[in-house]
Design a protein around this motif. Structure first.
Motif: not given
Lengths: 490, 451
Positions: A301, A304, A311, A314-315, A319, A351, B47, B49-50, B52-54, B56, B423, B426, B430
């Motif tokens: 968690l 995040l 990021v 952009l998400f 998205t 989020i 988790i 969401f995490l 989905v984020l990663l 995408s 992207w 990013i 990251l």
């Protein structure tokens, strides 16, 4: 880069000071360091400190004061006639500065001859074109007063640079000499050096105060300037945000209320997402999860929280926005016009805030004493009853504090709303409509090509001070609650 | 057991086994289970969401690391490139990229004819849609650096246009092409036909990692390399300034500060600065460093200064925590053998706290690396960061971008080809953040001492 070279010279001088200070002290004791009051290196450090600190201090002060001083002198030189309608001294000054920089660069690049410039041989009309050829930025045709002012600016800057170099080296030399001359077997070098180090430590700690001061001063002065151009009452009460960039002032209506509404609405949506998820995650992690599950889920968690906001921006834009449009847009329910909306930004921000809420609440729930839980279990309550009726009420003030901290984060968040929320200020209840926020408008008002003296740009500082005060108040209040709560169980 | 087998003494009580829970117990147990499920759902959503984020990020950004190239043999026509035939470099430089474009189009057209591919495109000019606008500049650079090539036929690997690239990556669909004035369905047919011959192929794109940003019409040649250098210089400034100032401030507050008003004021300030929105630091940078001190706009030096002020509270808080973790016995022992207070701190406490300080600093740097909002205000966006700096001074003072600012810049250009770059950027950003945090975790695990 003279400043770099000057620093190098100071450093070399200081190292000499160190060497001679140390040697002199040792000599005075006949080479037997046991006869000295302090360790030999302290004598050296004394000389080093006495040359470095004042020299760099003077250099920094000089560099800060020089532009102020020169500009005051130059501003007096500019005739009234040069300050055209709708312009002011500041704009003309930046013109002068640009011209001076352009001239210097052109001379350095070999496009212009210094002597030709000095003798006034260069024809005025020709000069503008030649500066352009040299790749320098020249906005207007250069006029004679501007050229004169630019030349004075250049010569004064040059003189000032020279004076500074001489003065700084002199100070470094005198300081080193003083430090060396003090060195002797009875000089209490360690005490002096340690006092000096303590002063440096205090100065470093005071940077925090200077930063706050800098923030407040830069916000307040520019805000005052803004309110002298634009009525404060309108700023706080007008229900419309419509800056105009063509006309100066007057035509723009700059009311903060639609922006505040957008900010609060988006933050509310974000909290609506983050608080339930974060809170339940925190409850599970602290009350139910086995150490193994906790060891895996908590760091996951918290990833995040480590992801940069760009990021999430952009998400949101690429998205979440399209996803929402496909459900609520034209082809679906028809509530949503474009991808940028309150919901888009709010969900992304939610989020982002989940780990913030969950780890703060986790700490707070963990701080509730075990005896309270044991008492509840002893009366026959189940785990969930204990949590709902004992632990949560006990932790409530702390959780409220955590939520307020999250709210302050949401209000100050920039990148997500810049990319996800849209640009039009609107007072509407529909969460699928594009709205804009205080932070997004600060960015858009200050990143255009507008000049800094217009109310349309200065309004950003007034927005900034509102944001600063709002988040600061929320934070202070939240920290007060959290601290109060902690004391209760300590 | 025995109770259960006995007949109930009470009339109104139902004859139920104690083993079978009554309705109220069942309800309470169900509530318990439900509450537990809420908790699991909370964690699972987070988790989810995490993931989905990663997903995408990776699925949208992976394309940026591949690029479509066209291999052509260009005849460097002396009649066009060097009219006088004397190979005079100055005259050759006068031929602009417009002089090269027809040659490339002709070369590709010849390739098509050579391989006997049938296409309704009958003129070499029709090849324009396939070729990137940067190809001409690429060939011109080669010719200028080596004028003897004129008159020969040279093999080049040139960039395909962003539409062709998008078509091969599945970003551009055939249905979209109907509305697109830059490319037609015939072009896509040609691309399909050229692929088996290896003339158009998709390969790893090193230029994205090392290259410079490109103008809005040439997404295919945009890279993040220059912005990476900008970020590097900014981090250098942040490290050089915030580490000494942060450590000095923490030592003072933790070891020397008397309990007085000034100390309280500093403490309150640090706590509040940690929570000030980052955009406010941008306003500070704009007003103080650019408007007041006239430091150059868009310079990594200014960005570094702003980020330093922003990172300082983080570093101070973590440094104080690790200084506090050093047990007082160490200080007492040093004082006991005659060290001064200053010596005990600098010779004993500070070295023992160093791993913790380092960890905190790396985490602070990682935070600063991803920060965007203040950089927008000091002007690190809105231009094309095309030149790599050629020294330390120019690296600090010349206008440059930074990785997150470059990503924002691309996101703003509203072109799917640039979105892909954003992207991809990013992913690189990251990557840096993950490695920095991993180093911090390893340092902590390896050197952390429990007293």
């Amino acid at each position: 880069m003279p400043v770099l070279w000057l620093s190098a010279v100071i450093t070399v001088l200081a190292l000499f000071g160190f060497y001679f200070g140390r040697r002199r002290a040792l000599q005075s004791a006949g080479g037997d360091s046991r006869l000295l009051h302090s360790l030999p290196s302290y004598y050296g450090s004394n000389a080093l400190m006495k040359s470095v600190v004042p020299a760099f201090g003077l250099m920094i002060l000089w560099l800060l004061a020089q532009p102020l001083f020169i500009e005051n002198r130059i501003a007096g030189m500019i005739p009234e006639s040069e300050i055209s309608e709708g312009s002011n001294v500041g704009l003309v000054m930046s013109e002068v500065r640009r011209t001076a920089d352009g001239l210097s660069n052109a001379v350095a690049g070999g496009f212009l001859d210094e002597e030709e410039l000095q003798s006034g041989g260069a024809v005025l009309s020709d000069l503008t074109q030649r500066l352009r050829d040299a790749g320098q930025v020249v906005t207007n045709e250069i006029s004679q007063p501007i050229l004169d002012a630019a030349q004075t600016y250049r010569s004064m800057s040059g003189t000032s640079q020279l004076l500074m170099t001489v003065a700084v080296i002199l100070v470094a030399l005198v300081g080193a000499g003083w430090g060396v001359s003090e060195s002797g077997r009875d000089f209490r070098a360690r005490n002096v050096v340690e006092k000096g180090i303590l002063a440096i430590l205090i100065a470093a700690a005071s940077v925090a105060i200077l930063t706050t001061l800098g923030i407040i001063l830069s916000l307040v002065f520019n805000t005052i300037e803004f309110f002298s151009l634009y009525p404060a009452i309108e700023f706080f009460t007008l229900l419309e945000w419509a800056p105009s960039f063509s006309g100066r002032g007057g035509a723009s209506s700059l009311g903060i209320i639609p922006l505040l509404w957008g900010t609060l609405y988006i933050s509310f949506v974000a909290l609506l997402v983050a608080v339930p998820i974060g809170l339940f995650a925190a409850i599970y992690l602290s009350e139910y999860a086995s150490p193994r599950v906790r060891g895996i889920a908590k760091p996951l968690l918290e990833i995040l929280a480590g992801i940069p906001t760009i990021v999430y921006g952009l998400f949101a834009l690429l998205t979440i926005g399209p996803l929402l449009v496909s459900v609520f847009g034209k082809d679906g329910l028809g509530w949503m016009g474009g991808g940028r909306a309150v919901m888009t930004a709010g969900i992304a921000m939610g989020i982002m805030l989940i780990p913030f809420v969950s780890s703060l609440s986790d700490d707070i729930i963990n701080a509730v004493p075990q005896s309270l839980r044991d008492g509840s279990y002893g009366l026959g309550a189940t785990r969930s009853e204990t949590i709902k009726q004992v632990v949560l009420p006990a932790a409530l003030p702390g959780i409220v504090g955590a939520i307020l901290l999250a709210a302050s984060r949401a209000i100050g968040e920039t990148m997500i709303v810049v990319l996800g929320a849209g640009a039009a200020a609107r007072l509407s209840l529909n969460p699928f409509e594009a709205m804009t926020t205080v932070t997004a408008k600060i960015v858009s008002q200050l990143t255009g090509d507008s000049d800094f003296a217009s109310p349309e740009a200065l309004v950003a500082f007034a927005l900034g001070i509102t944001l600063f005060v709002l988040t600061l108040a929320l934070n202070v209040f939240a920290l007060y609650i959290v601290r109060k709560y902690r004391e209760q169980y300590e | 057991m025995t109770d259960a087998s006995l007949p109930s003494s009470s009339e109104n009580r139902e004859r139920v086994s104690l083993m079978a829970p009554d309705a109220r117990t069942q309800k309470r147990k169900a509530a318990e289970r439900r509450f537990r499920m809420y908790g699991i759902a909370g964690i699972a959503t987070g988790i989810f969401f995490l993931i989905v984020l990663l997903v995408s990020i990776v699925s949208s950004g992976a394309g940026a690391f591949q690029q479509t190239f066209i291999t052509v043999s260009v005849y460097l026509d002396p009649a066009k490139l060097d009219k006088n035939g004397n190979r005079n470099l100055e005259e050759i430089s006068k031929v602009s990229t417009f002089g090269y474009t027809p040659l490339i189009q002709q070369a590709l057209f010849d390739k098509v004819q050579e391989n006997g591919i049938e296409t309704p495109l009958e003129k070499s000019k029709d090849m324009k849609a396939l070729i990137s606008a940067s190809a001409a500049a690429q060939i011109r650079d080669v010719v200028i650096s080596n004028p003897d090539l004129i008159g020969e036929t040279v093999d080049f690997r040139i960039l395909a246009s962003s539409r062709v690239d998008g078509y091969l990556k599945g970003r551009v669909q055939r249905e979209d092409v109907a509305r697109d004035k830059n490319i037609d369905a015939e072009h896509l047919d040609l691309v399909d036909a050229l692929q088996p011959f290896g003339i158009i192929e998709k390969t790893f794109n090193m230029d994205f990692i090392t290259g410079a940003d490109a103008s809005e019409s040439r997404a295919e040649s945009a890279g993040i390399g220059v912005a990476m250098i900008g970020s590097f210089f900014m981090m250098l400034v942040v490290l050089v300034l915030s580490l000494p100032i942060g450590v000095a401030a923490s030592i003072y507050l933790e070891e020397f500060a008397p309990k007085n008003r000034w100390t309280d004021l500093i403490e309150v300030n640090i706590a509040n600065l940690a929570a000030v929105p980052s955009i406010v630091f941008g306003i500070l940078g704009l007003a103080v460093f650019i408007q007041f001190m006239h430091l150059p706009q868009s310079a990594p030096l200014v960005g570094g200064l702003v980020l330093t002020l922003m990172t300082l509270p983080t570093i101070i808080i973590s440094t104080r925590a690790s200084l506090k973790a050093v047990p007082p016995s160490i200080r007492d022992a040093a004082l006991g053998v005659g060290a001064s207070k200053m010596q005990s701190v600098f010779h004993h406490v500070l070295p023992l706290a160093a791993p913790g300080i380092l960890t905190g600093t790396i985490i602070g740097l990682a935070q600063a690396l991803g920060e965007t909002a203040p950089l927008l205000l000091i002007g690190m966006v809105g231009f094309i960061a095309s030149n790599a700096p050629d020294g330390i001074a120019s690296g600090l003072l010349d206008p440059n971008s930074a990785m997150p600012a470059q990503i924002y810049e691309w996101a703003k250009r509203a072109d799917p080809a640039f979105y892909e770059r954003a992207w991809g950027g990013i992913i690189i950003l990251l990557g840096f953040l993950i490695s920095m945090n991993t180093i911090a975790v390893i340092l902590r695990r390896r050197f952390e001492r429990r007293w």
